[in-house]
Write a protein that holds these residues in place. Sequence first.
Motif, mmCIF file in Angstrom:
data_model
loop_
_atom_site.group_PDB
_atom_site.id
_atom_site.type_symbol
_atom_site.label_atom_id
_atom_site.label_comp_id
_atom_site.label_asym_id
_atom_site.label_seq_id
_atom_site.Cartn_x
_atom_site.Cartn_y
_atom_site.Cartn_z
ATOM 1 N N ILE A 1 -0.803 -6.480 8.163
ATOM 2 C CA ILE A 1 -1.952 -6.598 7.262
ATOM 3 C C ILE A 1 -1.587 -6.070 5.879
ATOM 4 N N ALA A 2 -0.946 -4.904 5.838
ATOM 5 C CA ALA A 2 -0.559 -4.324 4.548
ATOM 6 C C ALA A 2 0.440 -5.226 3.825
ATOM 7 N N ARG A 3 1.423 -5.754 4.550
ATOM 8 C CA ARG A 3 2.435 -6.619 3.930
ATOM 9 C C ARG A 3 1.802 -7.878 3.366
ATOM 10 N N LEU A 4 0.932 -8.532 4.143
ATOM 11 C CA LEU A 4 0.280 -9.752 3.679
ATOM 12 C C LEU A 4 -0.625 -9.481 2.482
ATOM 13 N N ARG A 5 -1.328 -8.361 2.510
ATOM 14 C CA ARG A 5 -2.202 -8.008 1.384
ATOM 15 C C ARG A 5 -1.392 -7.832 0.102
ATOM 16 N N ILE A 6 -0.283 -7.126 0.206
ATOM 17 C CA ILE A 6 0.556 -6.864 -0.966
ATOM 18 C C ILE A 6 1.226 -8.149 -1.452
ATOM 19 N N GLU A 7 1.702 -8.985 -0.506
ATOM 20 C CA GLU A 7 2.328 -10.253 -0.886
ATOM 21 C C GLU A 7 1.369 -11.153 -1.654
ATOM 22 N N ARG A 8 0.098 -11.103 -1.303
ATOM 23 C CA ARG A 8 -0.892 -11.948 -1.974
ATOM 24 C C ARG A 8 -1.477 -11.297 -3.220
ATOM 25 N N GLY A 9 -1.098 -10.074 -3.491
ATOM 26 C CA GLY A 9 -1.536 -9.400 -4.712
ATOM 27 C C GLY A 9 -2.948 -8.849 -4.658
ATOM 28 N N TYR A 10 -3.472 -8.636 -3.467
ATOM 29 C CA TYR A 10 -4.820 -8.087 -3.319
ATOM 30 C C TYR A 10 -4.779 -6.561 -3.311
ATOM 31 N N SER A 11 -5.783 -5.965 -3.905
ATOM 32 C CA SER A 11 -6.000 -4.536 -3.682
ATOM 33 C C SER A 11 -6.822 -4.413 -2.404
ATOM 34 N N VAL A 12 -6.977 -3.213 -1.916
ATOM 35 C CA VAL A 12 -7.771 -3.003 -0.704
ATOM 36 C C VAL A 12 -9.209 -3.441 -0.952
ATOM 37 N N CYS A 13 -9.741 -3.107 -2.112
ATOM 38 C CA CYS A 13 -11.130 -3.475 -2.427
ATOM 39 C C CYS A 13 -11.301 -4.988 -2.545
ATOM 40 N N GLU A 14 -10.335 -5.661 -3.166
ATOM 41 C CA GLU A 14 -10.425 -7.116 -3.303
ATOM 42 C C GLU A 14 -10.360 -7.806 -1.946
ATOM 43 N N LEU A 15 -9.463 -7.347 -1.094
ATOM 44 C CA LEU A 15 -9.351 -7.940 0.239
ATOM 45 C C LEU A 15 -10.613 -7.686 1.056
ATOM 46 N N ALA A 16 -11.165 -6.501 0.948
ATOM 47 C CA ALA A 16 -12.401 -6.180 1.669
ATOM 48 C C ALA A 16 -13.532 -7.094 1.210
ATOM 49 N N ALA A 17 -13.628 -7.328 -0.085
ATOM 50 C CA ALA A 17 -14.679 -8.209 -0.601
ATOM 51 C C ALA A 17 -14.485 -9.638 -0.104
ATOM 52 N N GLN A 18 -13.227 -10.123 -0.093
ATOM 53 C CA GLN A 18 -12.945 -11.472 0.396
ATOM 54 C C GLN A 18 -13.267 -11.617 1.880
ATOM 55 N N ALA A 19 -13.030 -10.548 2.658
ATOM 56 C CA ALA A 19 -13.259 -10.599 4.107
ATOM 57 C C ALA A 19 -14.693 -10.251 4.479
ATOM 58 N N GLY A 20 -15.477 -9.800 3.516
ATOM 59 C CA GLY A 20 -16.872 -9.463 3.795
ATOM 60 C C GLY A 20 -17.046 -8.134 4.501
#
Length: 114
Positions: free
Chosen positions: A42-61
């Motif tokens: 999860i951390a690797r994919l998040r970083i590869e896509r350039g998301y911050s934790v907050c951005e990914l959380a918002a995208q995932a709801g």
Amino acid sequence: MTGAAHRGEAMIIAKHSPPTRRRSRCNGHHTVPPVEALSQRIARLRIERGYSVCELAAQAGTVPCVIHELEAGKPADKRILPALAAALGVPYCRLLCGDHDCAERACVPARATQ
């Protein structure tokens, strides 16, 4: 006598040579180490896509603390994983099991594919 004892010691030492590298065994079966932990994936994919934790959380709801808990390997609500896979742009199976042939590892139950 000391010569015979010395030869006997040499034979014992020869019997206990250093072990060669082998796969680890568990109850006589070869075990295959996991490819990558879910938290690391999860951390690797998040970083590869350039998301911050907050951005990914918002995208995932969800809220950022859920993402933090998942990336830390702590117990978290796993019901968010399908939405997290969609937010990361990977199939759900790839998020759970990593890069492999699903038919080979049979990670998807047969009833789910019907």
